[in-house]
Write an enzyme that holds these catalytic residues in place. Structure first.
Site, PDB file in Angstrom:
ATOM      1  CG  ASP A   1      -0.242  -0.138   2.519  1.00  0.00           C
ATOM      2  OD1 ASP A   1       0.986  -0.339   2.517  1.00  0.00           O
ATOM      3  OD2 ASP A   1      -0.902  -0.045   3.572  1.00  0.00           O
TER       4      ASP A   1
ATOM      5  CG  ASP B   1      -1.819   0.390   7.935  1.00  0.00           C
ATOM      6  OD1 ASP B   1      -2.728   0.364   7.070  1.00  0.00           O
ATOM      7  OD2 ASP B   1      -1.157   1.407   8.178  1.00  0.00           O
TER       8      ASP B   1
ATOM      9  CG  ASP C   1      -4.904  -3.078   4.050  1.00  0.00           C
ATOM     10  OD1 ASP C   1      -5.284  -2.842   2.893  1.00  0.00           O
ATOM     11  OD2 ASP C   1      -4.371  -2.238   4.777  1.00  0.00           O
TER      12      ASP C   1
END
Length: 1123
Positions: free
Chosen positions: A555, A857, A861
Site C-alpha cells: 500500500d 495495516d 487489508d
C-alpha cells in the site's frame, strides 16, 4: 436512618469482670490480660466472610446511655484496610487507656498507668489480602469486640463491698471515638454486578443503576473527561477491579520437551538399537568391555535429546516473549480530558475508550456515545452478522469483539479475567512449536531416507546371516567361522550379535535426525536477528516463505510515504488561497465540516496555549490546518446536535454527518472525502466570495482539472460539501439512516501532502534488482498514485502513461477472468482500489504461480493479508484485525524494512539448503561405507557410537555454524526461487555427491588397504577412518558456506562465530581421540597420523572448487525420473 446492630454484651461481661478483692499485683495482671483479650479478639475475628450491606453503614449501640462509639462506612479500599484496622486498634487502646487511671491507689494526687509492655504478643496481625465481601464486616466486628472489652472493664474493682460492683458513669456528652472514612469510593456498585451486567446483557439492571451515567458516577468516572488517570487513581482501580491481563496456561517445562523428544520415531529406533547393542556387546565381550558400544549410544541419545529439548524449550520461551510484544497494542482512551494512547494492559475499570473501525474491543463495557457503531461478535458467538450497538437497546460491548463499522466511545466496566474473552484466552496456549511447511517436507525426507536405511540394513543383515551360516565368512585368523558340527552355541550367538550390530549401525547412520532440529535452530536464530531489524515474525512458516517471494503488493500511505500529512493547498471555488487571512468570506461552513465530521480530537493544555491533535494522520492534518490556519474553535461547535453519522471506510472513501442547529432547529448535512467522490455528489459550489453558483459541465471539468493537478503533485485531494435540509424534509431528516448524497454544494478543496520515506526508492530498486515485482495498491486516484509510484521508483520512465502498468481497481474488476490472468503480471499500480480489488489481484497472482507478499495495516487489508502467502502488517498503529491477519509485523512500517525481511527470508532458506547439503553428504558417505564393509567383511569401521558422535557434533555445532551466516548482497542478486523449485537443487546434488564420493573412496581405501599400505593395526586403522571422517565433515562445512561460488572463504573473517564453532568441533574431536579413546574403542594417534588425517580432509576444499566448474541443468533431477 442507618440500620442499628444490637449487641448483647452480657455473655462476655462475666468473663472479664475483675473481682473487687484481689491483691494489687493480681489486679494489674487482670487489667493487662483484659487488654490482651481485647487485641486477640480483634485478630481472631478477621476471617469472618459475612456479606456486606452496600449502601449503609452500621452503628453499634451499647446497652448503656446512648452514644456513638464507632461509625464505620460500608466500603473500604483494599490499600487502606490495614491502616484502618491499625488505627481502630490504636483508638480502642487509647479509650482503654483513658479508663485505666489506676484504681488501686488510695493516693488521689497520683494516678498510675496500666503498663502494656507485658510479655510480647501480637496486637493485630492483618493479612495482606482480604476478600472484598468481608472487608466491611471485619471493621464492624472489630469495633463490636473492642466495645465489648470496654464494657467488661466497667466493673469497678475498687469497691470494698464484695456483693456489689460500681459502674463507671457514662453520663458524659455523646461523642464519636473513631469515624473511619472510605478511600476507594466505589460503594455504590460491586464488581460482581458489573461483570454480570455486560456478560448477561442485563438491560433492566442497567436502568436500575441509573443507566450508563449512573454506572459512570458509581465508578467515579466522568463521561466526557474520563478518569483522573494519575498513578494513585489507576493503582486504586487496579487493586479494586483487577488489571486488564489474563492468566495464561503454565509454560511447558523442560521435562515436557524431553518427553516429546522421546516420542520421535528416530529416537525410539536408536533406543532399541542401543539396547540390542548393549545386550549383544556384553554377551560377546563381557560386562567390563561389552557395555561400551551400547552405553555410548545411550549417552549419545541422551546428548541429542538434551540438545533437542533445550532448543525447543528456549524457542518456546522466546515465542512467549514475542507474543507479549505482539499483544501489547495501543488503545485510545480519554483521561483527565485528554485523548491519549496507552497499552491495552494499562486499561482500568472506569476508563473511557475510543473505538473506530477495525479496533478490537479491549475490555467489557458500556456504550457511551458514537455513531453507526456495529461490532462483529463472531469470535464470541460464532454468528457472522454484525450487531448494532446503541444507547437504548444494546449498549453492551464485549471484550474480543471487533468494530465492523462506525465509531464510538465506551465505559470500561470489567477487565482481564473478569471478561468472557479473558476467561477464554486463559485456556488457549499458542503453539510455539508450529511446524512450517519446510519442516514438514524435511520430516518427510527424513522418514524416506530412514526407510531406505532400514531396507538396506535388513538386506545386509540377511546377506551376512546367509554368508555366516553357509560357512563363507572367516575369523581374524583366516579360519571358517561357522561349522555346523564344531561351532559352539555361544560362538554362534556372539557372531550373530556382531552381524546385528553391523546392521544397527547402518540404520543409525541412515537417519538424518538432525534436519528438523536444524530448521528449528536456524529459524530461532534468524527470528531473533530479524527482531533487531524491526521485523517480528508471528508465524514461523512466513520466515521461510518470504525467501521465496516473487511479488510484493504494497500500500502507499505509511509504507512508501511517511504518513506525516499536512495540508499544503486550499481552494475556495476556483481560487487557490495562500493565506486564510486573505479570505473575505465567512468560513463557518468549513469549520463546521471539519469540527463535526471527524473522528479526531483536540486537546489544549490548561497551562499553555499548546494544542495537541489525535486521530488518524489525515484527521490530524485537517484538524491542525483548521485550528492553526482557519482559527477553528471546537467549543463554539457545541450548539449543534449530531443526529446521524456515516463513518469513513475504504469502500465509500467518504464520511458524512447530519446535524441540527440548536438556535434555529435547522438541519444540515456535511460530507468529507476523496475529492472526485464528493464532486460527483455536488450540483453547486461556493466561490471565493461565498456566493453559491451552479456546477455545470464546464465548471465541473475545471474542478476535475484542479483535482488532477493537485494529484499530479503527489497530493491527496479532499473535498468538503454541505446541504441544508429544507423545512418540509426536516422531520424526515431527523430520522434518516442514510444521508443526502446528491444536490450538495461544494465548499472547498484541500491538498494533503504525504512525503515519500527517505530510502524507499533504493529499497524498491533492491527488490526489483532481486527479481521481485513491486506493485502499489492504493485507494488514491490514478493521478496521485501515478505521481507517488514515479517518485518511489515503482514506475520507470516511459511507463507512467502505460495503461497496462497503471490501472484503476474498478476497471480491473470489470475484466474477464482471461483478461485478468493475461494482464496481472504487467500491472504495477492499482489506483482507486477497494478491498475486493486488492484481494482479486492477489488471487490472480497466486494462480499464476507467484509467491505473494502483501502489506497492510487497515481492516480492509485483512482479506488480502490472509489470502497472501505472506501477510506483512505495517507499523504498530494499524487495526487489530489487520494485525491478527498478518504473518510478520514490520515494526517501523517502512518499506525499506520489507526489503530487509526479503533479504532475511532468502538468507534463512539458503542457510537451510546449506545444512541439508552438508547433512546428506555425511549420511550418504557413511551409509555406503558401512554397507560395503559390512557386506564384504562382516564388520563396520564406524560403530554406532562413532556415527552418533559425528551426528551430534555436526547436527549441533554444524547447524549453528551455518545458521549464523548473515544476509549478504549476493542473495539479492539472484532471481527468486518461487513456488516450484525443489528444496534440493541440482547444484546441491552435484556438490554433495562429489564430496560423498571423495569420502567413500578415501575411507574404503583405508578400510581395505590401510593395513597393507601403511602397516596399521585394525584398531588404529578404524581410528584413522573415524578421525578422517569427522575432519572431512569439518572441512565440508567450509564448502557448504557457498552453494555456487567457488571461493568458499569469502567474508569468513567477519563471521567469528563460525570460526569459533569450527574450532570447538576440532577441540572436541581431539579430546575424544586422545583422552576418551577407551570409551570410544579407538586408539590414540601420533602427530604423523594427525597430519595425514587433516591433509586428507582438507583436500575436500580444492575438490569442491573443481567440482563447481561442472555445469548442471536447471531442470530438477526428479523430473527426469518421472519420465
Amino acid at each position: 436512618m442507618p440500620n442499628i446492630l444490637p449487641v448483647n454484651l452480657s455473655s462476655i461481661g462475666s468473663s472479664l469482670d475483675v473481682p473487687s478483692t484481689l491483691s494489687k499485683p493480681s489486679k494489674r495482671w487482670h487489667w493487662a490480660f483484659v487488654t490482651i483479650y481485647c487485641s486477640s479478639t480483634l485478630h481472631s475475628l478477621l476471617n469472618d466472610p459475612l456479606s456486606n450491606n452496600k449502601n449503609k453503614s452500621r452503628k453499634l449501640l451499647l446497652n448503656t446511655p446512648p452514644f456513638v462509639v464507632l461509625n464505620v462506612p460500608s466500603t473500604l479500599s483494599k490499600p487502606s484496610k490495614r491502616w484502618h484496622l491499625t488505627f481502630a486498634t490504636i483508638n480502642c487502646c487509647r479509650a482503654l487507656h483513658s479508663l485505666l487511671n489506676d484504681p488501686l491507689s488510695n493516693n488521689k494526687n497520683r494516678s498510675r498507668k496500666l503498663l502494656l509492655n507485658t510479655p510480647p504478643f501480637v496486637v493485630l496481625n492483618v493479612p495482606s489480602t482480604l476478600s472484598k465481601p468481608s472487608k466491611r464486616w471485619h471493621l464492624t466486628f472489630a469495633t463490636i469486640n473492642c466495645c465489648r472489652a470496654l464494657h467488661s472493664l466497667l466493673n469497678d474493682p475498687l469497691s470494698n463491698n464484695k456483693n456489689k460492683s460500681r459502674k463507671l458513669l457514662l453520663n458524659t456528652t455523646p461523642f464519636v471515638v473513631l469515624d473511619v472514612k472510605p478511600c476507594s469510593g466505589f460503594s455504590d456498585i460491586d464488581q460482581t454486578s458489573l461483570i454480570d451486567l455486560v456478560k448477561e446483557k442485563k438491560l433492566d439492571q442497567l436502568r436500575e443503576l441509573g443507566g450508563v451515567e449512573g454506572v459512570a458516577e458509581a465508578l467515579k468516572a466522568d463521561i466526557k473527561n474520563g478518569i483522573h488517570g494519575d498513578v494513585k487513581d489507576v493503582a486504586c482501580r487496579t487493586e479494586e477491579f483487577g488489571s486488564n491481563t489474563y492468566q495464561k496456561p503454565p509454560m511447558k517445562s523442560f521435562l515436557h520437551f524431553v518427553v516429546e523428544a522421546f516420542k520421535d520415531l528416530t529416537i525410539l529406533v536408536l533406543l532399541a538399537c542401543a539396547a540390542l547393542s548393549l545386550g549383544f556387546g556384553i554377551k560377546k565381550h563381557g560386562v567390563k568391555v561389552g557395555w561400551y558400544d551400547g552405553g555410548s549410544i545411550f549417552l549419545a541419545i541422551f546428548l541429542v535429546i538434551s540438545v533437542s529439548a533445550g532448543t525447543n524449550f528456549k524457542q518456546n520461551r522466546q515465542f512467549d516473549q514475542l507474543s507479549k510484544v505482539s499483544n501489547n497494542i495501543q488503545v485510545d482512551v480519554v483521561r483527565h480530558g485528554r485523548r491519549q494512547q496507552i497499552s491495552i494492559f494499562g486499561i482500568v475499570v472506569g476508563d473511557v475508550v475510543c473505538l473506530k473501525i477495525g479496533d478490537r474491543v479491549p475490555a467489557d463495557g458500556l456504550f457511551l456515545d458514537g455513531h453507526s457503531l456495529e461490532v462483529d461478535e463472531s469470535s464470541m458467538t460464532g454468528e457472522s452478522d454484525h450487531v448494532e450497538v446503541n444507547t437504548s437497546l444494546n449498549p453492551f460491548l464485549s471484550s474480543g469483539t471487533e468494530v465492523a463499522d462506525g465509531y464510538g466511545r465506551m465505559l470500561v466496566t470489567s477487565v482481564g479475567m473478569n471478561t468472557t474473552w479473558g476467561e477464554m484466552m486463559s485456556t488457549i496456549s499458542r503453539d510455539a512449536n508450529e511446524q512450517t511447511p519446510l519442516q514438514a517436507r524435511l520430516n518427510k525426507l527424513t522418514s524416506s531416507i530412514g526407510k531406505v536405511g532400514l531396507a538396506v540394513a535388513f538386506l545386509v543383515l540377511a546377506v551376512l546371516l546367509v554368508l555366516y551360516f553357509t560357512g563363507n565368512t572367516k575369523d581374524e585368523n583366516g579360519n571358517q567361522e561357522f561349522n555346523a558340527r564344531k561351532t559352539k552355541a555361544g560362538d554362534i550367538v556372539k557372531a550373530v550379535a556382531g552381524i546385528i550390530t553391523a546392521a544397527i549401525t547402518i540404520v543409525v547412520v541412515a537417519i538424518p535426525e538432525g534436519l528438523p532440529l536444524a530448521v528449528t535452530l536456524i529459524l530461532g536464530y534468524s527470528i531473533k536477528r530479524m527482531m533487531a531489524d524491526k521485523a517480528m515474525v508471528r508465524k514461523l512458516s512466513a520466515c521461510v516463505t518470504m525467501g521465496l517471494a516473487t511479488t510484493i503488493c504494497t500500500d502507499k500511505t505509511g509504507t512508501l510515504t511517511l504518513n506525516e500529512m499536512k495540508v499544503t493547498k486550499f481552494w475556495l471555488g476556483k481560487q487557490p488561497i495562500e493565506a486564510a487571512s486573505s479570505i473575505a468570506t465567512d468560513l463557518k461552513l468549513i469549520r463546521q465540516g471539519v469540527a463535526l465530521n471527524t473522528t479526531g480530537s483536540i486537546y489544549r493544555e490548561p497551562s499553555s496555549s499548546k494544542v495537541k491533535f489525535s486521530g488518524s494522520p489525515t484527521e490530524k492534518a485537517i484538524l491542525s490546518w483548521a485550528v492553526l490556519e482557519l482559527g477553528m474553535d471546537m467549543e463554539r461547535m457545541k450548539n449543534y446536535t449530531i443526529l446521524h453519522v456515516e463513518a469513513f471506510n475504504s469502500e465509500k472513501k467518504r464520511s458524512g454527518i447530519l446535524i441540527r442547529k440548536k438556535a434555529d432547529n435547522t438541519i444540515h448535512v456535511h460530507w468529507k472525502g476523496a475529492a472526485e467522490m464528493i464532486l460527483a455528489m455536488c450540483s453547486s459550489y461556493y466561490d471565493a466570495s461565498g456566493s453559491m453558483k451552479d456546477l455545470d459541465d464546464g465548471e465541473r471539468m475545471n474542478f476535475e482539472q484542479t483535482i488532477q493537478g493537485m494529484a499530479a503533485s503527489s497530493l491527496r485531494c479532499m473535498a468538503f460539501a454541505h446541504k441544508q435540509i429544507p423545512k418540509e424534509e426536516q422531520e424526515i431528516g431527523e430520522g434518516l439512516q442514510k444521508l443526502k448524497e446528491d444536490s450538495l454544494t461544494l465548499i472547498a478543496l484541500v491538498g494533503i501532502k504525504d512525503p515519500c520515506r527517505p530510502g524507499v526508492r533504493k529499497a524498491v530498486e533492491d527488490c526489483q534488482y532481486a527479481g521481485v515485482n513491486v506493485k502499489m495498491i492504493t485507494g488514491d486516484n490514478i493521478f496521485t498514485a501515478r505521481a507517488i509510484a514515479i517518485e518511489c521508483g515503482i514506475l520507470r520512465p516511459g511507463q507512467e502513461m502505460d495503461s497496462e502498468a497503471v490501472v484503476e481497481g474498478e476497471v480491473f474488476g470489470q475484466y474477464t477472468e482471461e483478461e485478468r490472468m493475461e494482464r496481472v503480471d504487467k500491472i504495477l499500480v492499482m489506483a482507486g482500489s477497494s478491498p475486493f480489488d486488492k484481494l482479486l489481484l492477489v488471487q490472480c497472482l497466486k494462480k499464476k504461480g507467484h509467491v505473494v507478499a502483501v502489506t497492510g495495516d487497515d481492516t480492509n487489508d485483512a482479506p488480502a493479508l490472509i489470502e497472501a502467502d505472506i501477510g506483512l502488517f505495517m507499523g504498530i498503529q494499524g487495526t487489530e484485525v489487520a494485525k491478527e491477519s498478518s504473518d510478520i509485523i514490520i515494526l517501523d512500517g517502512n518499506f525499506a524494512s520489507v526489503a530487509t525481511v526479503l533479504r532475511w527470508g532468502r538468507c534463512v532458506y539458503n542457510n537451510i539448503q546449506k545444512f541439508i547439503q552438508f547433512q546428506l553428504t555425511l549420511n550418504v558417505a557413511a551409509l555406503v561405507i558401512n554397507c560395503v564393509t559390512a557386506a564384504s567383511a562382516s564388520q563396520v569401521p564406524l560403530t554406532a557410537f562413532h556415527l552418533l558422535w559425528m551426528n551430534l557434533i555436526m547436527d549441533t555445532l554444524g547447524v549453528l555454524a551455518l545458521a549464523t551466516e548473515p544476509p549478504n548482497k549476493e542473495l539479492m542478486e539472484k532471481p527468486p526461487v518461487g513456488r516450484a523449485e525443489p528444496l534440493i537443487t541440482n547444484i546441491m546434488w552435484r556438490n554433495l555427491l562429489a564430496q560423498a564420493l571423495y569420502q567413500i573412496v578415501v575411507l574404503l581405501t583405508l578400510q581395505f588397504k590401510g593395513k597393507s599400505i601403511f602397516g596399521l593395526s585394525k584398531k588404529v586403522k578404524d581410528t584413522l577412518i573415524f578421525n578422517t571422517s569427522v575432519l572431512c565433515q569439518v572441512f565440508n562445512e567450509f564448502n557448504a558456506r557457498e552453494l555456487e561460488k567457488k571461493n568458499v572463504f569469502t567474508g569468513i573473517r567477519k563471521n567469528k562465530l563460525f570460526l569459533g564453532i569450527i574450532g570447538l568441533a576440532i577441540i572436541l574431536q581431539v579430546v575424544m581421540v586422545e583422552f576418551l579413546n577407551k570409551f570410544a574403542d579407538i586408539e590414540r594417534l601420533d602427530w604423523t597420523q594427525w597430519f595425514a588425517c587433516i591433509g586428507v580432509a582438507a583436500a575436500s576444499c580444492p575438490i569442491d572448487w573443481l567440482v563447481k566448474y561442472i555445469p548442471v541443468s536447471d531442470k530438477p533431477i526428479l523430473d527426469y525420473l518421472k519420465r
